[in-house]
Design an enzyme around this catalytic site. Structure first.
Site, short mmCIF file in Angstrom:
data_model
loop_
_atom_site.label_atom_id
_atom_site.label_comp_id
_atom_site.label_asym_id
_atom_site.label_seq_id
_atom_site.Cartn_x
_atom_site.Cartn_y
_atom_site.Cartn_z
N TRP A 2 0.80 -1.21 0.00
CA TRP A 2 0.00 0.00 0.00
C TRP A 2 0.85 1.27 0.00
O TRP A 2 1.81 1.38 -0.76
CB TRP A 2 -0.98 -0.04 1.18
CG TRP A 2 -1.81 -1.28 1.21
CD1 TRP A 2 -2.51 -1.83 0.18
CD2 TRP A 2 -2.02 -2.14 2.32
NE1 TRP A 2 -3.14 -2.98 0.59
CE2 TRP A 2 -2.86 -3.19 1.90
CE3 TRP A 2 -1.60 -2.12 3.65
CZ2 TRP A 2 -3.29 -4.20 2.75
CZ3 TRP A 2 -2.01 -3.13 4.49
CH2 TRP A 2 -2.85 -4.16 4.04
N GLU A 32 -0.09 -2.95 22.06
CA GLU A 32 -0.37 -4.39 22.07
C GLU A 32 0.09 -4.98 20.75
O GLU A 32 0.78 -4.32 19.97
CB GLU A 32 -1.85 -4.65 22.35
CG GLU A 32 -2.82 -3.69 21.70
CD GLU A 32 -3.06 -3.93 20.22
OE1 GLU A 32 -3.72 -4.92 19.86
OE2 GLU A 32 -2.58 -3.10 19.42
N GLU A 71 -0.13 -3.13 17.55
CA GLU A 71 0.73 -1.95 17.50
C GLU A 71 0.00 -0.63 17.29
O GLU A 71 0.56 0.33 16.79
CB GLU A 71 1.78 -2.14 16.40
CG GLU A 71 2.46 -3.49 16.52
CD GLU A 71 3.72 -3.59 15.70
OE1 GLU A 71 3.74 -3.03 14.61
OE2 GLU A 71 4.67 -4.22 16.18
#
Length: 740
Positions: free
Chosen positions: A353, A473, A476
């Protein structure tokens, strides 16, 4: 004569020499006249290309169909394939792209001009014994092309076998279009001819493009201004200019092969790389002299020798296609290890992307970095494959890159330089888990692991929350109390304590066990809601921001999801780490109810089986029309995270712990069905939302492909099915909390 002036003089002399002394053009070449092989009616100028520095460019899409390198440490180059062409190469390490793409351009000089990347192409994995050697067969407007790719095991070059045939009898002109991106940038390269090669260089590296019989004509220009593709496409397949030098800027090189698709159909092309131009040219010439077939034989031999040293695939893989995917997964993980920095395994040789445009991050993106979390996944996948030495190197690399305060960086380049710096406690626990599986309890390892344990015990966030609260977590994107992070930390500390006991340092273990026990007793208090909207029974949340799961605290999910959400409405399957790491029993009623919630909210049945989203409302994926994910662009309002095959593998490991081997085998089949034509496993597959049905649900998106984590999960589940239990299961943790 000053050095720079002398170099410019030599370049000009080489241009003149190549124009005068080039071989006679092919017989029958359309419009070919003169000794240079270029048609006199189109060649207007030579010298330096105007119009620099050229347009910025993005790297190719991330849905790769090929990834290869030789097994030798002498060959510091990797190649990828995408869309009928060679996409990024990497040199001198796996964090550093050296080119954007290299592809053929075919024209009859009158009615059509076509890039092979625009043609219908079939890519096949053809290496002997599972070696990552590929053949691409393309069909265009009256022509066909077959290209094969290897890297030379003796040196840093990619060797390409090119065969082009005219299907109409009309003579063709065949060009090689090369877009260098040395040192991962490409906007400050310079290009010039040297000894028959098309050379590009910057301050740190150089590349040299050579053809077996030399180039009949060539040009260099700036992207989007006067590059060779622009010249050909705007002039009916003819070169109006023949520039010799360009740069610094975003230069693109073009050389015509001495092929006509009729009388002459086959050539070898080499892309050599080195620190300096002379090095790159010398490397390319030596590979060209040795030839494609010798390189391909040595390339295959290196890989078959490596694979022969590993255990056989699990007996549960009964079909040839299953065993082929096993081998491809092993090879993908092994190829993803950097050669200058042993044990540095990247997440993916791709830039999905908007990472490929450097809009999101200033460099070329995070997937060709090393992440402790992915290192753990890869390390355990390699253990499942039987490559204990590589798993040990992965651990050694982590031990070398530990930060002075004891934590492990969020990620780093392969040379160990930290890239992003947020703290994720599960990544600091990951080396403890991998070390336990490797039975590593030497003094040096224990000293580093203990420093990591002390960091976890003493961690306090900027908001004042103490561990196991984490700044990020495992996805991220959020801070808070995460079941998956807490599971990793508990298991890591218990494994650390056990290693200390085995290493004769048992007196240091008590504090780690005390914290682990306290957190194991508290994880539900921090992360299980009894007042959420998705069930009348308690269920795990993705995370809580405050350790109070029944409160209605709101937070923004990110990834173009701007409306705040109640933390009680967001779930993921991260709580399964509590079971897979031995912290909670598989039949725990809260676990079972949470699975029911996750299946209602996140599961999608596709032609490739059942797959799951990361979490409720995830926006990390393509736009509804299929265009790329990006952030911080006002024109992009909505993006949708799609389905992740790794969750089928994680569910399969859970089902094994439940004793349901049949269901676990079904999860492995579901993962296998997401593989592409060359057995690459993706990060994400399409769901049933738009752009479906244009994009078939259950097939790979333009996310990172191959994703090492997905291949590692496939290997783990396959080997776990043979053994009847997950290969990564830390029994010492289960004996403390589940089997007591």
């Amino acid at each position: 004569m000053p050095t720079n002036s002398r170099r410019n003089f030599l370049r000009a002399a080489l241009v003149g020499a190549s124009a005068i002394a080039a071989p006679v053009p092919l017989a029958g070449s359309a419009g070919a006249t003169g000794m240079s092989g270029a048609r006199s009616d189109v060649a207007e100028t030579a010298g330096e290309a105007p119009g620099g520095p050229g347009k910025d460019a993005r790297f190719d899409p991330a849905d790769k169909v090929g990834f290869g390198t030789a097994r030798t440490e002498r060959s510091l180059v990797w190649f990828t394939l995408q869309g009928g062409r060679m996409s990024e190469t990497y040199y001198p390490d796996l964090s550093t792209p050296a080119s954007r793409h290299t592809e053929l351009v075919v024209t009859d000089g009158k009615t059509f001009v076509q890039r092979v990347g625009q043609a219908d192409t079939r890519t096949e994995l053809i290496g002997h014994g599972g070696a990552p050697r590929y053949r691409q067969t393309s069909q265009g407007e009256g022509w066909s092309a077959v290209t094969q790719y290897v890297t030379d095991p003796e040196r840093s070059s990619v060797v390409i076998d090119v065969e082009v045939r005219s299907r109409t009898g009309t003579p063709l002109q065949v060009y090689v279009l090369h877009d260098p991106s040395l040192s991962g940038d490409g906007n400050n390269d310079s290009a010039f001819p040297q000894d028959g090669a098309l050379v590009a260089e910057d301050k740190h590296a150089a590349s040299a493009l050579l053809a077996q019989d030399g180039f009949a004509e060539s040009t260099v220009g700036y992207l989007g201004v006067n590059d060779g593709w622009s010249e050909l496409s705007e002039n009916d397949g003819r070169l109006k200019h023949h520039y010799a030098t360009a740069g610094p800027g975003n230069v693109v090189q073009l050389g015509r092969l001495r092929l006509d698709g009729c009388a002459r159909t086959r050539q070898t092309v080499v892309l050599g790389l080195g620190e300096k131009a002379d090095d790159a040219v010398r490397t390319a010439r030596r590979s060209l002299r040795a030839g494609f077939h010798a390189a391909a034989h040595a390339y295959d031999t290196g890989w078959t020798s490596y694979l022969a040293g590993l255990p056989q695939p699990p007996g549960s893989l009964r079909t040839p296609s299953d065993r082929a995917l096993w081998t491809a997964s092993v090879v993908t993980l092994a190829a993803g290890e950097d050669k200058k920095n042993p044990g540095a395994f990247i997440a993916s040789p791709s830039m999905p992307w908007d990472f490929g445009s450097r809009h999101v991050v200033p460099e070329t993106g995070p997937y060709h970095l090393v992440w402790p979390r992915d290192q753990y996944q890869i390390g355990t996948g390699l253990l499942a494959a039987g490559d204990h030495a590589a798993a040990g190197r992965a651990l050694d690399y982590m031990l070398r890159t530990q930060r002075p305060d004891g934590h492990w960086p969020q990620n780093c380049k392969v040379d160990g330089e930290p890239f992003w710096t947020s703290i994720q406690l599960d990544e600091t626990a990951a080396p403890m888990l991998l070390a336990w599986l490797l039975d590593r309890h030497d003094a040096g390892t224990l000293e580093r692991l203990a420093r990591g344990g002390d960091f976890i015990l003493g961690f306090t966030s900027e908001e004042g929350y103490e561990a196991p609260y984490s700044q990020q977590e495992r996805w991220e994107e959020q801070s808070g109390y995460s079941p998956s992070t807490i599971a990793s930390v508990i298991a890591g500390l218990v494994c650390l304590a056990d290693l200390l006991e085995r290493g004769g340092q048992g007196g240091k273990a008590a504090k780690y066990l005390k914290a682990a026990d306290k957190w194991q007793e508290s994880v539900e208090k921090w992360t299980v809601t009894t007042k959420g909207p998705d069930s009348d029974e308690p269920y795990y949340l993705r995370l809580t921001k405050n350790g109070k799961p029944d409160s209605g605290v709101e937070y923004e999910l990110g990834n173009n999801i701007e409306t705040p959400v109640d933390q009680r409405t967001v779930v993921d399957a991260g709580f399964l780490e509590l079971v897979r790491l031995g912290v909670k029993p598989a039949d725990d009623p809260v676990i079972r109810n949470s699975l029911a919630v996750v299946d209602r909210k996140l599961a999608v049945d596709t032609p490739s089986g059942r797959h799951w989203y990361r979490y409720s409302g995830d926006g990390y994926g393509e736009q509804p029309n299929g265009e790329q994910w990006t952030v911080n662009r006002p024109e992009v309002k909505t993006t949708h995270g799609r389905l992740w095959p790794i969750f089928a593998g994680e569910r399969g490991e859970y089902e094994l712990l439940c004793g349901d081997r049949h269901s676990a085998a079904g999860r492995l089949r579901d993962m296998a069905r997401t593989a592409g034509e060359t057995l690459m496993l993706p990060e994400q597959v399409w769901d049933t939302r738009p752009p479906a049905p244009r994009e078939k649900p259950g097939t790979g998106t333009a996310s990172a492909t191959p994703l090492a984590w997905t291949h590692a999960q496939y290997l783990r589940l396959a080997r776990s099915l043979e053994r009847g239990a997950p290969v990564e299961f830390p029994s010492v943790v289960a004996e403390r909390y589940v089997r007591r």
